[in-house]
Design a protein around this motif. Structure first.
Motif, PDB file in Angstrom:
ATOM      1  N   CYS A   1      29.583  46.594  35.070  1.00 20.59           N
ATOM      2  CA  CYS A   1      30.660  46.532  34.082  1.00 20.59           C
ATOM      3  C   CYS A   1      31.976  46.298  34.827  1.00 20.59           C
ATOM      4  O   CYS A   1      32.276  46.965  35.809  1.00 20.59           O
TER       5      CYS A   1
ATOM      6  N   CYS B   1      34.358  49.686  34.300  1.00 15.54           N
ATOM      7  CA  CYS B   1      34.056  51.027  34.820  1.00 15.54           C
ATOM      8  C   CYS B   1      33.149  50.988  36.041  1.00 15.54           C
ATOM      9  O   CYS B   1      32.977  51.995  36.720  1.00 15.54           O
TER      10      CYS B   1
ATOM     11  N   CYS C   1      30.764  47.052  29.549  1.00 13.60           N
ATOM     12  CA  CYS C   1      29.746  47.793  28.804  1.00 13.60           C
ATOM     13  C   CYS C   1      30.266  48.168  27.412  1.00 13.60           C
ATOM     14  O   CYS C   1      31.468  48.115  27.143  1.00 13.60           O
TER      15      CYS C   1
ATOM     16  N   CYS D   1      32.939  50.924  27.357  1.00 13.14           N
ATOM     17  CA  CYS D   1      34.281  50.462  27.742  1.00 13.14           C
ATOM     18  C   CYS D   1      34.894  49.592  26.643  1.00 13.14           C
ATOM     19  O   CYS D   1      36.101  49.634  26.421  1.00 13.14           O
TER      20      CYS D   1
HETATM   21 ZN   LIG Z   1      32.108  50.094  31.464  1.00  8.45          ZN
END
Ligand SMILES: [Zn+2]
Length: 234
Positions: free
Chosen positions: A22, A25, A37, A40
């Motif tokens: 991701c 993150c 993701c 997020c």
């Molecule tokens: Zn993420």
């Protein structure tokens, strides 16, 4: 193309060598998911500025230049998701991150009448030396993503940046300001004539760069300007 479920072990195996992370993150993304993701995606520090004609973005240009509309997608905070995304985009060659963010924000801007009325999308150009080092302009990638999801033409060379030899750090504030003002030019004014240009950059801080670019666009007959950035710094 969807891969048959029994080949999922292959995705997982490839993931060991080419981790699909991701961009916000750094956690592992499920196979076939790209960008950021789901968690997020919901936690992105969105500003919602595009729905308010007067906001903390347009406020920075009050009394300086007439804007049709202005908005930043995310709040930029130290160590936050927006900083991480922009870091990937600028320093780690994650070009896809720029286009991805542009597409995501374009979906929101499409719903805002002032932005939908734009007729051209143009990025703030990078210094030629920087562009050569990096190999791409992160703002142009964001602009491309916006253009794709908004269905508005993208004009990468609407503005150009002059090459300078002196460094900015040795100059006074006033000299730096004058330097920024003279740094940009419109190479083909006829292409901007009567157009509503959506000017795009990665992060807005003081707004001096965006202002200098907008002033050049506004010199063209009948041209109007709106602005959009990935993030706004406090
Ligand atoms: Zn993420």
């Amino acid at each position: 193309m969807l891969r048959a479920p029994h080949f999922r072990w292959l995705d997982n195996l490839l993931g060991l060598f080419y981790p699909n992370l991701c961009l916000a993150c750094g956690r592992n993304l499920p196979p076939r998911q790209e960008g950021i993701c789901i968690s997020c995606r919901y936690k992105l520090p969105k500003t919602g500025f595009h729905l308010e004609p007067d906001n903390a973005f347009t406020e920075r240009f009050w009394g300086r230049i007439p804007l049709q509309a202005g908005a930043a997608f995310l709040y930029f905070t130290r160590g936050g998701r927006a900083q991480r995304l922009i870091h990937h985009l600028k320093y780690e060659g994650k070009r896809k991150a720029g286009i991805y963010l542009g597409k995501l924000y374009g979906e929101a801007l499409r719903e805002a009448p002032a932005f939908r009325e734009a007729t051209l999308i143009a990025p703030v150009p990078l210094h030629p030396r920087k562009q050569h080092q990096r190999g791409y302009n992160q703002s142009a990638l964001f602009a491309r993503g916006l253009s794709e999801s908004m269905g508005i033409p993208f004009l990468p060379n609407a503005l150009k940046r002059r090459e300078y030899t002196t460094t900015q750090t040795k100059k006074s504030r006033l000299e730096r300001f004058e330097n920024v003002e003279k740094a940009f030019f419109v190479p083909y004014p006829e292409k901007l004539k009567g157009q509503h240009v959506l000017l795009v950059d990665d992060v807005i801080t003081t707004g001096a760069t965006l202002e200098a670019c907008a002033l050049k666009i506004l010199e063209v007959e009948g041209a109007k300007v709106s602005m959009a950035t990935i993030a706004i710094a406090q």
